[in-house]
Enzyme design. Sequence first.
Site, mmCIF file in Angstrom:
data_model
loop_
_atom_site.group_PDB
_atom_site.id
_atom_site.type_symbol
_atom_site.label_atom_id
_atom_site.label_comp_id
_atom_site.label_asym_id
_atom_site.label_seq_id
_atom_site.Cartn_x
_atom_site.Cartn_y
_atom_site.Cartn_z
ATOM 1 C CD GLN A 106 -3.125 -4.185 6.675
ATOM 2 O OE1 GLN A 106 -3.087 -3.224 5.928
ATOM 3 N NE2 GLN A 106 -3.744 -5.312 6.343
ATOM 4 C CG ASP B 268 -9.374 0.347 4.964
ATOM 5 O OD1 ASP B 268 -9.186 0.070 3.759
ATOM 6 O OD2 ASP B 268 -8.574 0.053 5.869
ATOM 7 C CE LYS C 263 -3.761 -2.421 2.310
ATOM 8 N NZ LYS C 263 -4.454 -2.722 3.571
#
Length: 284
Positions: A96, A119, A52
């Site tokens: 994460q 997200d 990422k």
Amino acid sequence: MGRILDGKRMAEAILADVQGQVARLAEAGQQLQLAVILVGDHPASATYVRSKQRTAERVGLRSQLVKLPADVSQNTLLAEVDRLNADPAVDGILVQLPLPVHIDEHAVLQRISPEKDVDGFHPVNAGRNFVGLPSVWPCTPAGVMEMLRREGIDVAGRHAVVVGRSNIVGKPMAMLLLAANATVTIAHSRTPDLAAVTRLADILVVAVGRPGLITADHVRPGAVVVDVGQNRVDGRLTGDVDFESVAPVASWITPVPGGVGPLTVAMLMANTLTLGCARRQVRA
Ligand code: NDP
């Protein structure tokens, strides 16, 4: 033989778009930034985070990594989220997953400011999506929709079956397909005869985490099969769909790797751009 939905190629096209827009904003003095929090040293998580970050840098986003030890206290983690929430230079914050068991994942995800929630996991954004207000969608299901759109696969009026009902993939996937006017069925671990349900699908999206769960017996000839699963088997990445037996039956199929995975990362960059523009009140 099913045609391959080439996620890698589509991700490159999305990233090229994002890169151009990020560059134009940077020229106008708006340098967008993605911040990633990684807790512990879970190897798969570290790999995802590296990918990422590398992709963020490639498209011209500034990227910040906050690494915390596996035994970090919940309060320290929340304080890091608060710091990033308050930093005007940060456009997107990603924590994460999975987090260590002593940490309340919901509390952490809810602490991220909804306007920086790249997200799309915050209940405010999930709620906005549910009622059809502008928001960002979780990256993986958003990537699947983008994949279908780019390949010209129309979902309106077709029967879509989603296997898996997580907040990250299954549920938002079903909502997106519904919003695109598919007739949607959601299957899960308590579905008694999975194959009977999946065989109804014109479009089958599988997000379970069990290698080889879906075989040719589960698939109606001509169905579009999207495999979200990412499982490590003998060190190799493999999906939830038994590609060898299903590919000859499907009309379209995603490979693993090279299918949904690259699109997930691309949509993360697109979400960072969307949120950055909205918060800064600028247009790319
Ligand atoms: P979760 O473990 O949160 O959810 C799995 C879902 O599968 C649950 O809803 C569960 O049902 C259901 N399930 C479990 N066993 C069966 C079964 N035998 N038959 C039918 N349904 C079953 O996983 P995630 O949604 O987070 O991830 C799913 C997969 O997608 C994983 O392999 C993950 O690695 C991958 N993934 C890939 C991404 C990408 O970028 N390509 C991004 C995110 C995830 P129940 O709710 O009843 O327990």
